[in-house]
Design a protein around this motif. Structure first.
Motif, PDB file in Angstrom:
ATOM      1  N   HIS A  77       0.832  -1.204   0.000  1.00  0.00           N
ATOM      2  CA  HIS A  77       0.000   0.000   0.000  1.00  0.00           C
ATOM      3  C   HIS A  77       0.867   1.255   0.000  1.00  0.00           C
ATOM      4  N   SER A  78       0.321   2.310  -0.544  1.00  0.00           N
ATOM      5  CA  SER A  78       0.990   3.604  -0.544  1.00  0.00           C
ATOM      6  C   SER A  78       1.097   4.129   0.884  1.00  0.00           C
ATOM      7  N   LYS A  85      -3.749   7.329   3.458  1.00  0.00           N
ATOM      8  CA  LYS A  85      -2.935   6.825   4.563  1.00  0.00           C
ATOM      9  C   LYS A  85      -2.992   7.801   5.720  1.00  0.00           C
ATOM     10  N   LYS A  90      -4.618   2.304   6.786  1.00  0.00           N
ATOM     11  CA  LYS A  90      -3.992   1.960   5.512  1.00  0.00           C
ATOM     12  C   LYS A  90      -4.578   2.811   4.396  1.00  0.00           C
ATOM     13  N   ASP A  93      -7.197   0.344  -1.157  1.00  0.00           N
ATOM     14  CA  ASP A  93      -6.616  -0.805  -1.858  1.00  0.00           C
ATOM     15  C   ASP A  93      -6.333  -0.539  -3.334  1.00  0.00           C
ATOM     16  N   THR A  96      -2.259   0.052  -4.462  1.00  0.00           N
ATOM     17  CA  THR A  96      -1.339  -1.028  -4.097  1.00  0.00           C
ATOM     18  C   THR A  96      -0.488  -1.389  -5.302  1.00  0.00           C
TER      19      THR A  96
END
Length: 141
Positions: A77-78, A85, A90, A93, A96
């Motif tokens: 993930h970024s 973020k 997280k 998706d 990614t």
């Protein structure tokens, strides 16, 4: 003042036939009568985006870190705020990139400068995005 004889141990008095009675022959665990809440879905969660990363090669390819032809490719993930973020959250998706475990650890916990880690992830994402779109039959914006 000292005690001459030790205290006598007396356990809990249990009824015969009780769920945890040593006299019942087998311990029977009873479930809670409280209803459990459904697990809260994470914002931006999309199983298709994560599944697209399975079986792919590492796109991060960090020099001196990457393990070519590795079986440990995972969705990376970024780590940028613009992709969702946050502290303990997280990124969505859709942001990614498939990466080997060594590159993923370098990306998340590495000692490299933040700008370098971001630039490596962005370059990998630019390369991965059209391939993922073709794999999932979606349009790239």
């Amino acid at each position: 003042m000292m005690r001459r004889t030790p205290l006598r141990r007396s356990g809990f008095k249990r009824k015969v036939g009780c769920a945890f009675s040593p006299f019942s022959g087998s311990a029977v665990l009873r479930g809670s009568t409280f209803k459990r809440k459904a697990k809260k879905k994470r914002a931006g969660h999309d199983k298709r985006m994560l599944a697209a990363c399975r079986g792919e090669q590492c796109y991060l390819r960090v020099p001196g870190i990457c393990i070519p032809a590795s079986d440990t490719v995972v969705p990376c993930h970024s780590n940028e705020q613009q992709h969702g973020k946050g502290m303990g959250i997280k990124a969505r998706d859709e942001f990614t990139v498939p990466g080997c475990l060594a590159c993923h650890v370098w990306l998340d916990q590495g000692s490299a400068p933040r700008a370098e880690r971001f630039s490596v992830w962005r370059a990998a994402y630019r390369e991965w995005e059209p391939k993922r779109a073709a794999k999932l039959s979606i349009e790239v914006a």
